[in-house]
Design an enzyme around this catalytic site. Structure first.
Site, short mmCIF file in Angstrom:
data_model
loop_
_atom_site.label_atom_id
_atom_site.label_comp_id
_atom_site.label_asym_id
_atom_site.label_seq_id
_atom_site.Cartn_x
_atom_site.Cartn_y
_atom_site.Cartn_z
N ARG A 1 -3.62 27.42 64.52
CA ARG A 1 -4.39 28.32 63.67
C ARG A 1 -5.59 27.62 63.02
NH1 ARG A 1 -0.10 31.55 60.04
NH2 ARG A 1 -1.43 33.29 60.59
N LYS B 1 15.64 37.46 47.57
CA LYS B 1 16.00 36.82 48.83
C LYS B 1 17.45 36.34 48.76
CE LYS B 1 13.91 33.43 51.97
NZ LYS B 1 12.81 32.46 52.11
N GLU C 1 -3.00 27.36 56.76
CA GLU C 1 -3.20 26.13 57.53
C GLU C 1 -4.67 25.74 57.63
OE1 GLU C 1 0.68 27.92 58.72
OE2 GLU C 1 -1.36 28.71 58.53
#
Length: 635
Positions: free
Chosen positions: A395, A281, A367
């Site tokens: 969610r 990244k 979540e």
């Protein structure tokens, strides 16, 4: 940018030599740093997938072959290679979306900016291909962070069930989601990264043993027959193969030759296969590579040479106020614990984690698990604070309802980026929470209007032991303090209506919710200029509706609610119901976000576009009052 300007579609890549492809990758990185520095956006994820995206578009034929990106943080390179190279208005009104967008290109299959869902899309597309007699592969690019979400594993279980559906799952493994990826899966992938790999071992064995006279071939066949055990020993990719998924990798995600070779093998396999790619990244940009926090996952406007932010006028963020108060609470109460779903820094829990490393839990992009794990913590006497973007709590609604509220557990949900967030588009506007959570019995919901109220309401929330509590606030800079001039019940009076000669009641009661307090006060000023008297109150706790509100409303002729939330089922609807239940028969006008998916733009532009600003509201309220009054309203 000599090569980049020649790329107008994926097939333009076919004409480039290996040397030109390497040069193109460097040009793309330079382009990304230069352009994203001007606008802000997801820089680090895209710098890490340059070679991977080039290889994908050389091996697969988009849009016939469907290439899907989980979350979409890493789709900028895909946009560049599919003819979208004007980044001048990235994430701004009228410009490119920061995520895949079906309106922009036939190469964008899904507008997926919530994590861990892409494999389910791929499963459905592959099933449809099979039923339609197509054999085109479906390619799903998913990060290692997204694989911490349970939905991804539900999809893997189904994808693996059909051996003849060509689904290529590309795991973009950079050891990070926002921050370093955590959990058992991350440890498993780390093991794969650090091995030399079974395939190379078996290749060596084949060459060596087959040169051995008489017994060599037999030994090799024995070795090959025991490959499952060897794979678990040499490189434990068996977890994937146990699901019935062919595994290729790990592959250097910045080696174009290796990537193309692996992807070509995967394409030819004809069934579900995982290609495990190791990427970095922020690769190629020193400022990102040296940033241990999140490798420049998302940046505002920055100086491209240094990576330092361009000054935007300062001001404290809502998130930083919460972060500071959480640390203070942590020092005062040993039972306070923090939970994050792979967003320790974005939601402001990093300072708490630093101060109390044993009392913070990062559950990954999960979540639903976070909410029910919080329920377990609360059952055992702790008070968990789950900080999450408002749009992501959607969610886990079932878990809030059945696992927390039904059990009367003291869990506090802190919803960051509530209301209109703007530049990240439809999926990131936190416009659903106050409607969705109205359905949850016993739950209490607070909307602070300024920094002082963030602190006060957070403290009130964590005092509740027998019900879930919610504190929600906006994205960006918190405005100046909005002082109260009085209190009615639990509501703060921000402005009391001026006496109107001959009038028995004030004209308008304005109920402003959270960050809309300044708008409510501005509306009152505009009404006063037209001779209309108004009281402005901040309920502070918007669920349940304050018991004193119907009585206060009865002292006015009209009730107006202003909220940074969807109009359907929001605070306005709850206030109207409370008035009906109390037999207070008054006109109620609710101003909020229309139930639409809003295009990306700045928060101010969106609020103006949907009429959620003071001038538009004042005009409509003025017209309403005029219909109730026989005397013409002062122009």
């Amino acid at each position: 940018m000599a090569l980049l300007t020649r790329i107008r579609g994926p097939r333009d890549l076919d004409r480039l030599t290996p040397g030109q492809l390497a040069a193109l990758a460097q040009e793309i990185r330079t382009f990304l740093v230069t352009e994203v520095s001007k606008t802000g956006g997801h820089l680090g994820p895209n710098l890490g997938v340059v070679e991977l995206t080039i290889a994908l578009h050389r091996v697969f034929d988009s849009p016939r072959d469907r290439i899907l990106f989980d979350t979409g943080h890493q789709s900028y390179v895909h946009k560049v290679l599919t003819g979208r190279q004007d980044f001048s208005r990235l994430r701004s009104k009228g410009g490119l979306s920061g995520y895949p967008s079906r309106a922009e290109s036939e190469h964008d299959v899904i507008e997926n900016s919530h994590a861990s869902t892409v494999l389910s899309y791929a499963d459905g597309l592959a099933k449809a291909n099979q039923l339609l007699g197509k054999n085109d592969p479906v390619v799903a690019v998913i990060g290692d962070g997204a694989l911490t979400g349970g939905m991804a594993w539900e999809a893997l279980n189904n994808i693996a069930d059909a051996k003849d559906r060509p689904v290529v799952i590309v795991v973009n493994d950079n050891e990070r989601s926002y921050s370093p990826t955590i959990g058992g899966l991350a440890n498993h992938l780390a093991t794969l990264r650090t091995t030399q790999g079974y395939e190379r071992f078996l290749s060596w064995g084949k060459d060596a043993l087959q040169r051995t006279p008489v017994v060599g071939q037999q030994l090799f066949e024995t070795l090959h027959g025991a490959k499952k055990g060897l794979k678990d020993f040499i490189a434990p990719q068996g977890m994937f193969e146990d699901l019935g998924l062919k595994y290729i990798g790990p592959i250097d995600g910045h080696d174009l030759t290796a990537l193309e070779s692996a992807l070509t093998k995967a394409r030819g396999f004809g069934g579900p296969v995982i290609v495990h790619c190791l990427t970095e990244k922020g690769r190629g940009y020193h400022a990102a590579e040296n940033n241990d926090e999140d490798r420049f996952h998302a940046v505002g406007k920055i100086h491209p040479e240094t990576g330092l932010p361009v000054s935007g006028g300062g001001g404290r963020s809502w998130t930083s106020v919460f972060a500071e108060e959480m640390v203070a609470l942590g020092h005062e109460r040993q039972d306070i614990v923090g939970i994050t779903a792979a967003m320790l820094h974005p939601v402001g829990l990093a300072p708490f984690a630093e101060a109390f490393p044993d009392r913070i839990f990062d559950v990954g992009i999960a979540e639903q698990h976070a909410v029910t794990s919080a329920a377990g913590l609360a059952t055992n006497g702790l008070h968990p604070v789950f900080a999450v973007y408002a749009t992501f709590l959607n969610r886990a609604f079932d878990q809030v309802l059945m696992d927390v509220a039904l059990h009367k557990l003291g869990v506090t949900f802190v919803l960051d980026r509530a209301g209109v967030t703007g530049d990240d588009g439809a999926s990131h506007n936190g416009m659903w929470d106050m409607s969705m959570l109205q359905l949850v019995p016993t739950l209490r919901l607070a909307a602070p209007r300024d920094a002082d109220q963030v602190r006060a309401l957070l403290r009130e929330a964590v005092e509740v032991k027998d019900a879930p509590t919610v504190v929600r606030y906006s994205k960006g800079t918190v405005g100046p303090a909005v002082p109260a001039v009085g209190r009615v019940g639990g509501m703060d009076v921000l402005r009391a209506a001026e006496e109107s000669s001959g009038a028995h009641r004030a004209d308008v009661l304005i109920v402003s919710v959270g960050a809309m307090a300044a708008t409510g006060l501005e509306v009152a000023d505009l009404l006063a200029a037209r001779g209309i008297t108004a009281t402005v109150v901040d309920p502070r706790w918007v669920k349940p509706v304050d018991r004193a509100l119907p009585g206060l409303a009865a002292e006015h002729r009209v009730v107006v609610t202003i909220e940074d939330n969807g109009r359907v089922g929001g605070v306005g609807a709850a206030v109207a119901q409370a008035l009906r239940d109390a037999d207070v028969d008054l006109p109620v006008r609710d101003f909020g976000i229309p139930q639409e998916f809003l295009d990306h733009a700045s928060r101010a532009e969106i609020l103006a576009e949907i009429g959620l600003n003071a001038p538009d509201i004042a005009r409509k309220v003025t017209a309403l009052v005029a219909t109730l009054d026989a005397t013409p309203v002062k122009a």
